[in-house]
Design a protein around this motif. Sequence first.
Motif: not given
Length: 733
Positions: A586-588, A572-575, A593-594, A560-561
């Motif tokens: 954070x790193x994950x 938009x990503x919604x976190x 996001x990439x 999906x990403x």
Amino acid sequence: LDVSMDMWSYFHTCLVSIWLHRFYIYSAVALGISLWIVIQFTTTRAKRKVTEPSRGSPSSPEGASDKLGNGCAPRQAQRIHVAGVKIFYGSQTGTAKRFAKALAEAVFSLNLPVEIINMEDYDPEDGLVEETSSRNICVFLVATYTEGQPPESAVWFCKWLEEAANDFRVGKSFLQGLRYAVFGLGNSAYVDHYNTVARRMDRWLWMLSASRIMARAEGDCNVAQSKHGSIEADFEAWKDKFLTQLQALCRGEKKPCRGKCKKGKCKTSGKQSKESSDHEHGTSEQDNTEAEELFETSSEEEAGGTDSVIDVEDLGNVMGHMKKAKVLLLEGVWNVHSVNHSGYHLVYFMCQFLQAKLSCLMICALFSGYKLIGSHSGVKLCRWTKSMLRGRGGCYKHTFYGIESHRCMEATPSLACANKCVFCWRHHTNPVGTEWRWRMDQPEQILQEALEKHQNMIRQFKGVSGVKAARLEEALAVKHCALSLVGEPIMYPQINHLVRLLHQQGISTFLVTNAQFPEEIRRLEPVTQLYVSVDASTKESLKRIDRPLFKDFWQRFLDSLKALAEKQQRTVYRLTLVKAWNVDELKAYADLISLGKPDFIEVKGVTYCGESSASSLTMANVPWHGEVLSFVQELARLLPDYGIACEHEHSNCLLLAHCKFQVDGEWRTWIDYGRFQELVRERERSGGTRTFTAAEYTARTPPWALFGAKERGFDPLDVRFQRKNKARDTSGC
């Protein structure tokens, strides 16, 4: 050395002796503690008798004339148990108002401050919360009008109370601390609607954890059935009881209920309540309430941890409808049946046979506050719509993207979802599924009914205190549609057709998906802004938080990403940050996001929606705004192509934007909605060959919406409302 050995031998002997006689030591300590408690208790009671003499007793320096401002206790008393009485009335013919004045005179004779308040002139959203700590007693005198509806002056008051009581986003303890009594005015000649408004109001207050000081009473205009011969006599009898209880409360006394209080009504021990049968046969409930003790009860004890708001009295009707639903299922009917009973909207989802077994996705679901559309859609009025109608500011989408919150319609074409997220504000009362199994309503019907129901809800704000007339008029013309109410909108097979219809009416589209349908994302035609909920960054945490139904949920999530990265319009990503669940990855998150390359990243603290057996979340899982800010700042350091663009402190939310939206040093996160509609029309005329990108319909972000601005995301054209303990003067005297 010998001395040391002797000391050790002595010490060892003492320890052995203590151990052997330990039971005597324990007994002595217990006896000492018990004596200390008895002494403390006796001393405290003796002090209380000295410092709090009875009113008018010889031990009072000033006798009976020495009173507090409320006339219920001597001046030496350190605590005021009742600060005053507020009498709310909802009247159509003036009877309730007349009763309110008579009650006010009686209360005033006790030297208590008293206010008479017309429900029409009162804002319950602001005022009732203040009463939770005011030490006032709130009295509600309300009539039942035509067809069981409240009088015109009480319509908004009752509507707000109903929505608050049935909205999972409103905490169960919202009105905890508010003390109240209800007296209803009705006519038992109208069997089906006798005093329904008072009954419902009593139940809604109880559901919000307000505490009754006495049982609800009901006056009857039907002299043949009235317990005391007339509604005036019914009121006088209730008033005498109320004044007696009021004086007891002023003295700090509480008379407990002798029976069991459940589901919003009192049942005296040894005597069953007959409200349901009385309602059906036209008998006044005064027979039941007459013998009830005056009492004060806590709704916390009544709640008993129940998650359902179906009344026990309604259970027989519910079961009857469920039996009917089963019969229809066995006959092969594939439909949805809606039943309105006592203000509750029950929706029965019918399912087909699967391998000779009855596989019902959902027998019934309670959608409080929803306006249901057809068999699988819904619309609901967002609280930010109400806020902006009053000039109290818009939602974070107003700050980040420039939508007009009062012109936004929150809807969904699919109440079903493929996840059971721990923070779902619907507490999983909506159906779940991995594929479409329902009779499909046409998109034209969904849009038409959604607009009609939304506009009807807006019209109900006409005349409500604080609502701006200009904005009310604007709100009737919907400009934005948030396809994010509940469920998974992208599951609806005709989602593209529905989106086209919205665009044809000049309505922008904000569609949210839970990242479990990658092919549907790829097939989705351009929307104004496409969201993907990224609730976790690892397979384990996603399974724990979203609790997806698909076995291959992680691969679907990643696909999906990837599908999102192929979109040319705004993405938009919604976190949603859940403290102690997903804030340390954070790193994950940066890796995800990439993968999807979103234009924007919204980071929001989870909203606590109250206790539920479906979730173990508590207020401890809600991060502070400072914690959300720290998370965003750390995440931004891992994302060189993104910067912190906007902030909406009131929603505990921040926005990271791709640097391509920073033109000549200015952020352009807002949307040019007129330009977007032009681009959509050009694409339609070209048969889909004309494409366009997110960069073609951007607009400059105003300074007040930017991160670091002193407004913290609040529009300076509006006035931020701050709740205060000091109650406003809304007296109707």
